[in-house]
Design a protein around this motif. Sequence first.
Motif, PDB file in Angstrom:
ATOM      1  N   ASP A 196       0.786  -1.164  -0.065  1.00 18.93           N
ATOM      2  CA  ASP A 196       0.012  -0.074   0.098  1.00 18.93           C
ATOM      3  C   ASP A 196       0.866   1.303  -0.044  1.00 18.93           C
ATOM      4  O   ASP A 196       0.601   2.139  -0.653  1.00 18.93           O
ATOM      5  CB  ASP A 196      -1.207   0.094   1.139  1.00 18.93           C
ATOM      6  CG  ASP A 196      -1.727  -0.894   1.294  1.00 18.93           C
ATOM      7  OD1 ASP A 196      -2.440  -1.331  -0.082  1.00 18.93           O
ATOM      8  OD2 ASP A 196      -2.497  -1.195   2.037  1.00 18.93           O
ATOM      9  N   GLN A 197       1.897   1.256   0.825  1.00 21.60           N
ATOM     10  CA  GLN A 197       2.892   2.355   0.819  1.00 21.60           C
ATOM     11  C   GLN A 197       3.526   2.581  -0.382  1.00 21.60           C
ATOM     12  O   GLN A 197       3.471   3.580  -1.037  1.00 21.60           O
ATOM     13  CB  GLN A 197       4.154   2.298   1.795  1.00 21.60           C
ATOM     14  CG  GLN A 197       3.427   2.157   3.245  1.00 21.60           C
ATOM     15  CD  GLN A 197       4.440   1.709   4.374  1.00 21.60           C
ATOM     16  OE1 GLN A 197       5.574   1.500   4.022  1.00 21.60           O
ATOM     17  NE2 GLN A 197       3.894   1.799   5.482  1.00 21.60           N
ATOM     18  N   LEU A 198       4.121   1.314  -1.355  1.00 20.58           N
ATOM     19  CA  LEU A 198       4.368   1.676  -2.622  1.00 20.58           C
ATOM     20  C   LEU A 198       3.602   2.171  -3.594  1.00 20.58           C
ATOM     21  O   LEU A 198       3.614   3.039  -4.374  1.00 20.58           O
ATOM     22  CB  LEU A 198       5.218   0.298  -3.074  1.00 20.58           C
ATOM     23  CG  LEU A 198       5.451   0.303  -4.476  1.00 20.58           C
ATOM     24  CD1 LEU A 198       6.472   1.169  -4.641  1.00 20.58           C
ATOM     25  CD2 LEU A 198       5.822  -1.137  -4.924  1.00 20.58           C
ATOM     26  N   ASN A 199       2.191   1.593  -3.440  1.00 19.19           N
ATOM     27  CA  ASN A 199       1.366   2.395  -4.003  1.00 19.19           C
ATOM     28  C   ASN A 199       0.956   3.808  -4.074  1.00 19.19           C
ATOM     29  O   ASN A 199       0.696   4.358  -5.175  1.00 19.19           O
ATOM     30  CB  ASN A 199      -0.163   1.495  -3.842  1.00 19.19           C
ATOM     31  CG  ASN A 199      -1.328   1.629  -4.929  1.00 19.19           C
ATOM     32  OD1 ASN A 199      -1.157   2.072  -6.104  1.00 19.19           O
ATOM     33  ND2 ASN A 199      -2.436   1.718  -4.240  1.00 19.19           N
ATOM     34  N   ALA A 200       0.721   3.999  -2.746  1.00 16.41           N
ATOM     35  CA  ALA A 200       0.751   5.709  -2.509  1.00 16.41           C
ATOM     36  C   ALA A 200       1.844   6.401  -3.332  1.00 16.41           C
ATOM     37  O   ALA A 200       1.784   7.328  -3.645  1.00 16.41           O
ATOM     38  CB  ALA A 200       0.837   5.931  -1.096  1.00 16.41           C
ATOM     39  N   ALA A 201       3.181   5.916  -2.900  1.00 16.15           N
ATOM     40  CA  ALA A 201       4.310   6.522  -3.641  1.00 16.15           C
ATOM     41  C   ALA A 201       4.402   6.673  -5.031  1.00 16.15           C
ATOM     42  O   ALA A 201       4.733   7.571  -5.685  1.00 16.15           O
ATOM     43  CB  ALA A 201       5.579   5.643  -3.120  1.00 16.15           C
ATOM     44  N   LEU A 202       3.819   5.448  -5.683  1.00 18.36           N
ATOM     45  CA  LEU A 202       3.485   5.646  -7.267  1.00 18.36           C
ATOM     46  C   LEU A 202       2.522   6.507  -7.791  1.00 18.36           C
ATOM     47  O   LEU A 202       2.731   6.767  -8.996  1.00 18.36           O
ATOM     48  CB  LEU A 202       3.699   4.270  -7.776  1.00 18.36           C
ATOM     49  CG  LEU A 202       4.778   3.268  -7.586  1.00 18.36           C
ATOM     50  CD1 LEU A 202       4.779   1.738  -7.940  1.00 18.36           C
ATOM     51  CD2 LEU A 202       5.725   3.746  -8.668  1.00 18.36           C
ATOM     52  N   ARG A 203       1.388   6.956  -6.828  1.00 17.15           N
ATOM     53  CA  ARG A 203       0.620   7.590  -7.607  1.00 17.15           C
ATOM     54  C   ARG A 203       0.769   9.091  -7.209  1.00 17.15           C
ATOM     55  O   ARG A 203       0.176  10.078  -7.968  1.00 17.15           O
ATOM     56  CB  ARG A 203      -0.601   7.381  -6.407  1.00 17.15           C
ATOM     57  CG  ARG A 203      -1.191   5.839  -6.407  1.00 17.15           C
ATOM     58  CD  ARG A 203      -1.893   5.163  -7.744  1.00 17.15           C
ATOM     59  NE  ARG A 203      -2.339   4.328  -7.565  1.00 17.15           N
ATOM     60  CZ  ARG A 203      -2.534   3.485  -8.549  1.00 17.15           C
ATOM     61  NH1 ARG A 203      -3.026   3.939  -9.831  1.00 17.15           N
ATOM     62  NH2 ARG A 203      -2.995   2.280  -8.457  1.00 17.15           N
ATOM     63  N   LYS A 204       1.872   9.540  -6.474  1.00 17.16           N
ATOM     64  CA  LYS A 204       2.391  10.918  -6.271  1.00 17.16           C
ATOM     65  C   LYS A 204       2.963  11.168  -7.655  1.00 17.16           C
ATOM     66  O   LYS A 204       3.881  10.599  -8.190  1.00 17.16           O
ATOM     67  CB  LYS A 204       3.147  11.167  -5.041  1.00 17.16           C
ATOM     68  CG  LYS A 204       2.483  10.999  -3.971  1.00 17.16           C
ATOM     69  CD  LYS A 204       3.506  10.822  -2.598  1.00 17.16           C
ATOM     70  CE  LYS A 204       2.543  10.820  -1.467  1.00 17.16           C
ATOM     71  NZ  LYS A 204       3.632  10.836  -0.360  1.00 17.16           N
ATOM     72  N   GLY A 205       3.011  12.553  -8.030  1.00 15.14           N
ATOM     73  CA  GLY A 205       3.673  12.911  -9.165  1.00 15.14           C
ATOM     74  C   GLY A 205       3.961  14.361  -9.097  1.00 15.14           C
ATOM     75  O   GLY A 205       4.028  15.303  -9.365  1.00 15.14           O
TER      76      GLY A 205
END
Length: 78
Positions: free
Chosen positions: A69-78
Motif C-alpha cells: 500500500d505504501q508503494l502504491n501511494a508513492a507511485l501515485r504521487k507525481g
Amino acid sequence: MEHAVHPFSELFEQLGLPADNASIQAFIEQHSPLSDDVSLAEAPFWNRGQAELIRGALEDDADWAEVVDQLNAALRKG
C-alpha cells in the motif's frame, strides 16, 4: 495475529529488484505517477511473478499488504 512490518527494501528484494535506497527512489521516480485507473498489480512495468506477488499481498491481506500500500501511494504521487 500481528502483522510483520516490512521496509521497502525487503519488498523490492521480494520483487527481484535492486533494493538500495537510490534504486528504490529511481524506480519510484521512473514509474510515477501511476494513473488512478490502473491498479498497482496491473501496472505495465511488472512481470507476471511481480504482479502476482503484489496481487496476492493485497488480496490475502498478507504481511506485505502494508508496504505494498505504501508503494502504491508513492507511485501515485507525481
